[in-house]
Enzyme design. Structure first.
Site, PDB file in Angstrom:
ATOM      1  CG  ASP A 178      -7.556  -5.570   4.931  1.00 54.46           C
ATOM      2  OD1 ASP A 178      -7.057  -5.811   6.036  1.00 54.46           O
ATOM      3  OD2 ASP A 178      -7.534  -4.452   4.395  1.00 54.46           O
TER       4      ASP A 178
ATOM      5  CD  GLU B 199      -9.766  -1.225   8.089  1.00 53.29           C
ATOM      6  OE1 GLU B 199      -8.823  -1.788   8.666  1.00 53.29           O
ATOM      7  OE2 GLU B 199      -9.678  -0.729   6.949  1.00 53.29           O
TER       8      GLU B 199
ATOM      9  CD  GLU C 116      -2.949  -1.243   2.271  1.00 49.47           C
ATOM     10  OE1 GLU C 116      -2.686  -0.661   3.334  1.00 49.47           O
ATOM     11  OE2 GLU C 116      -4.012  -1.846   2.061  1.00 49.47           O
TER      12      GLU C 116
HETATM   13  O1  GCW Z   1      -7.004  -2.946   6.413  1.00 50.43           O
HETATM   14  C1  GCW Z   1      -6.080  -2.132   5.795  1.00 50.43           C
HETATM   15  C2  GCW Z   1      -6.385  -0.800   6.365  1.00 50.43           C
HETATM   16  C3  GCW Z   1      -5.205   0.133   6.388  1.00 50.43           C
HETATM   17  C4  GCW Z   1      -4.031  -0.574   7.054  1.00 50.43           C
HETATM   18  C5  GCW Z   1      -3.714  -1.830   6.258  1.00 50.43           C
HETATM   19  C6  GCW Z   1      -2.601  -2.643   6.892  1.00 50.43           C
HETATM   20  C7  GCW Z   1      -2.325   0.373   8.433  1.00 50.43           C
HETATM   21  O2  GCW Z   1      -7.461  -0.250   5.674  1.00 50.43           O
HETATM   22  O3  GCW Z   1      -5.583   1.280   7.104  1.00 50.43           O
HETATM   23  O4  GCW Z   1      -2.910   0.260   7.170  1.00 50.43           O
HETATM   24  O5  GCW Z   1      -4.836  -2.647   6.192  1.00 50.43           O
HETATM   25  O6  GCW Z   1      -2.914  -3.609   7.566  1.00 50.43           O
HETATM   26  O7  GCW Z   1      -1.442  -2.322   6.705  1.00 50.43           O
END
Ligand code: GCW
Length: 643
Positions: free
Chosen positions: A342, A370, A263
């Site tokens: 995720d 989240e 990311e």
């Molecule tokens: O779930 C996603 C999140 C990001 C997060 C990423 C990760 C810290 O939306 O906010 O970043 O995973 O786990 O690195």
């Protein structure tokens, strides 16, 4: 700390110890912590710290760093012995949890030791408030506990209180900053290290080691070097020096957490190096000091073309890391999210966990909610985590037994007076700690323990009714049958069925007028199902054997496809969405009935959150049901209202 919720350590739980005569033997900082705890309890309830005729003996017999303890009850006296200070501390909290029962009955001798050596919380806290993500990324409990006004908190009382709560549920490691390391946070490794040392000092009193998230680009952004190539001698030297300076200020520093090539974070790919090269460089810097690098396996293409059906995000961690099995240093831990995508409410267990026998793995869970209601919804994750930990990777050895590098959760705590925004989300934090201590433990037993400590007996049955089934309730009114996402892009709260459908993030459901789901079979799909060991590769591959709750994760099926439950997919979607909302309504009623039995401020906070949960659950129900009714044209067999 006025106005801060005592969570699972209200004064009352110390009464059984506080009314007794306790003898404490041994010395060292953690013995001092235990002594102070006992003295405080006695001052409140009339007992005493004594030199003779004790009811309770807490004895440290050595100094070997062990976290184990022995609990022994005989001749009317209870004894806890440990050969390490942390063991004594955990033994003390064991007695606290047992309450009166610790002082009753005869002849019992038990040995307790943690199932996993590392039980860690990762805080996604930024030192400064980030313009998009706020101070705590994916944080739903206010600002950071550690950082305030752009620097470490001067007053560390709250941090100490946090350490105490964590020790009381067995957590022994905390990473104090976000894995997305921004400019200010990068400097915690170098010139801002004294701030980290202050926090570490407060947490140390409760047996907790401090870890730091670092940027892979540190040699460039902090060291002024031209490269961060992990095989470059100067780069390696830079990391060696920086790490040595960390240990000179924080001798028990735990190590680094790294999100690389993920990311947008920098990583070894930029230099044509592997993730093993990257992790091993940091492992080499930490090794002389006894530290560990936690290298995250969350590596995938977040700029995928949604038209490209050959790329499957679920495959990514396995595809990237399995070829590197056996190459990681002993003090490099590969930290794997529990599912392949995720942190959705329902995902299969990551196949990577079973496929790297030559690598130390840590499993990462997400306590911060989240994708599970953002601490506005009640969602106790104990049953989900327990399913993950007990999952038999090859039909036999469990995830819990493979997590040699530990269990990690993204923390759900902030500076909120209730710690977790939603007071009932404390149950997730507590359950995480207890499961990390004993991965095979029954989560319902842990829930009862948390309720007993936090609320006492009065409201226990009601609180249990609200929490016990709340994860399944949440699953019912959100994305169905393991398909995941369908959330609003960006902040991830609330429904948007097509929110991510044509996005670059790799999270699609492929619904059309005929059906829905992602074909991840080997036969006709992305081949992801083939990443599992037997029996799972076959179980998931076949429509006949794939469990209902994961059906749409593994297969694309028609709306009329018959589930094992005897319902069609479309009717299942309608039914669960109506049921989910009804269950939230019922939970809200139960909570309302507890008004006289729960502290008023806590009661009011939960009641207020229930209103929002119900509003949001109805929104989910109506958007999801309407979407699939409009796509499929199939009416609800029970003719309920769909828009
Ligand atoms: O779930 C996603 C999140 C990001 C997060 C990423 C990760 C810290 O939306 O906010 O970043 O995973 O786990 O690195």
């Amino acid at each position: 700390m006025q106005g801060v919720d005592p969570a699972w350590l209200p004064d009352g739980v110390f009464r059984p110890i506080g009314t007794r005569r306790t003898l404490i033997r041994g010395s060292g900082p953690l013995v001092d912590t235990v002594r102070a705890e006992v003295a405080q309890a006695c001052a409140r309830f009339g007992g005493a710290v004594v030199r003779a005729d004790p009811d309770l003996v807490l004895e440290l017999t050595g100094d070997d760093g062990s976290e184990a303890f022995t609990y022994d009850r005989r001749g009317g006296c209870t004894t806890v012995t440990a050969s390490g200070g942390a063991g004594l501390l955990y033994g003390f909290f064991h007695v606290v949890r047992l309450a009166e029962a610790a002082f009753l009955g005869e002849a019992r001798r038990e040995r307790h030791r943690p199932g996993l050596a590392l039980r860690m919380l990762d805080h996604w806290d930024n030192v400064s408030v980030h313009p998009v993500m706020g101070q705590v990324e994916r944080g739903y409990a206010g600002g950071s506990l550690f950082w305030q006004d752009g620097r470490a908190r001067g007053d560390l009382d709250r941090v100490r209180a946090y350490g105490r709560l964590l020790a009381a549920c067995g957590i022994n490691a905390v990473a104090v900053n976000n894995v997305n390391v921004h400019a200010a946070e990068a400097r915690l490794l170098t010139d801002r290290l004294p701030e980290v040392a202050d926090i570490a000092g407060a947490l140390r009193l409760y047996g907790i080691r401090t870890h730091l998230s670092v940027t892979f680009a540190a040699p460039v952004v902090l060291g002024g070097l031209e490269t961060a190539d992990p095989l470059d001698a100067e780069v390696r030297e830079w990391w060696g020096g920086a790490t040595a300076r960390v240990y000179s200020e924080i001798p028990d520093f735990g190590g680094f957490v790294v999100k690389a090539d993920s990311e947008g974070q920098p990583g070894p790919f930029a230099y044509g190096r592997t993730h093993a090269d990257g992790a091993n460089m940091l492992a080499a810097a930490l090794e002389p000091h006894g530290g560990t690098v936690h290298w995250r396996a969350f590596v995938y293409d977040h700029r995928q073309d949604w038209r490209d059906r050959s790329t499957d995000r679920a495959r990514a961690a396995y595809d990237h890391f399995v070829p590197l099995d056996g190459e990681f240093a002993d003090n490099a831990v590969l930290q794997v999210k529990h599912g392949p995508m995720d942190f959705q409410v329902r995902e299969p267990v990551s196949p990577l966990i079973g496929a790297m026998p030559g690598t130390r793995l840590a499993v990462e869970l997400q306590a911060t909610q989240e994708y599970t209601g953002q601490q506005r919804h009640v969602c106790w994750l104990g049953p989900m985590w327990s399913e993950v930990l007990r999952f038999g990777i090859d039909g036999e050895s469990s995830v819990g037994s493979r997590a040699h590098g530990g269990l990690v959760a993204v923390s759900d705590v902030g500076d909120d007076p209730f710690w977790t925004g939603h007071p009932l989300a404390q149950a997730n934090l507590y359950t995480f700690g207890r499961l990390a201590w004993e991965p095979a433990a029954d989560p319902d037993g842990i829930l009862d323990e948390w309720i007993g400590l936090t609320f006492g007996d009065g409201p226990a049955a009601g609180v249990r009714a609200v929490l016990a089934g709340s994860w399944r309730t949440y699953e019912k009114y959100t994305a169905p049958l393991g398909v995941g996402f369908m959330v609003q892009p960006g902040h991830h709260y609330g429904p948007s069925v097509d929110g991510y459908e044509y996005s670059p993030w790799g999270t699609y459901h492929f619904a059309d007028r005929d059906g829905i789901g992602v074909d991840r079979s080997v036969r006709s799909g992305t081949g992801y199902a083939g990443q599992y060991a037997k029996p799972w590769a076959e179980v998931y591959e076949s429509l006949e054997t794939c469990p209902d709750e994961l059906l749409l994760f593994f297969h694309h099926v028609s709306y009329g496809h018959m589930l094992k439950s005897g319902k069609t997919v479309i009717q299942h979607i309608y039914d669960t969405h109506f049921e989910g909302v009804e269950e939230v309504e019922a939970g809200r009623e139960v909570w309302a009935s507890l008004a006289e039995l729960v502290d008023p401020a806590r009661h009011a906070r939960v009641a207020e959150r229930f209103e929002e949960q119900l509003r949001s659950a109805r929104e989910w129900r109506d958007q999801v049901n309407s979407y699939f009714f409009r796509k499929s044209g199939v009416p609800d067999a029970r003719r309920r209202r769909i828009y």
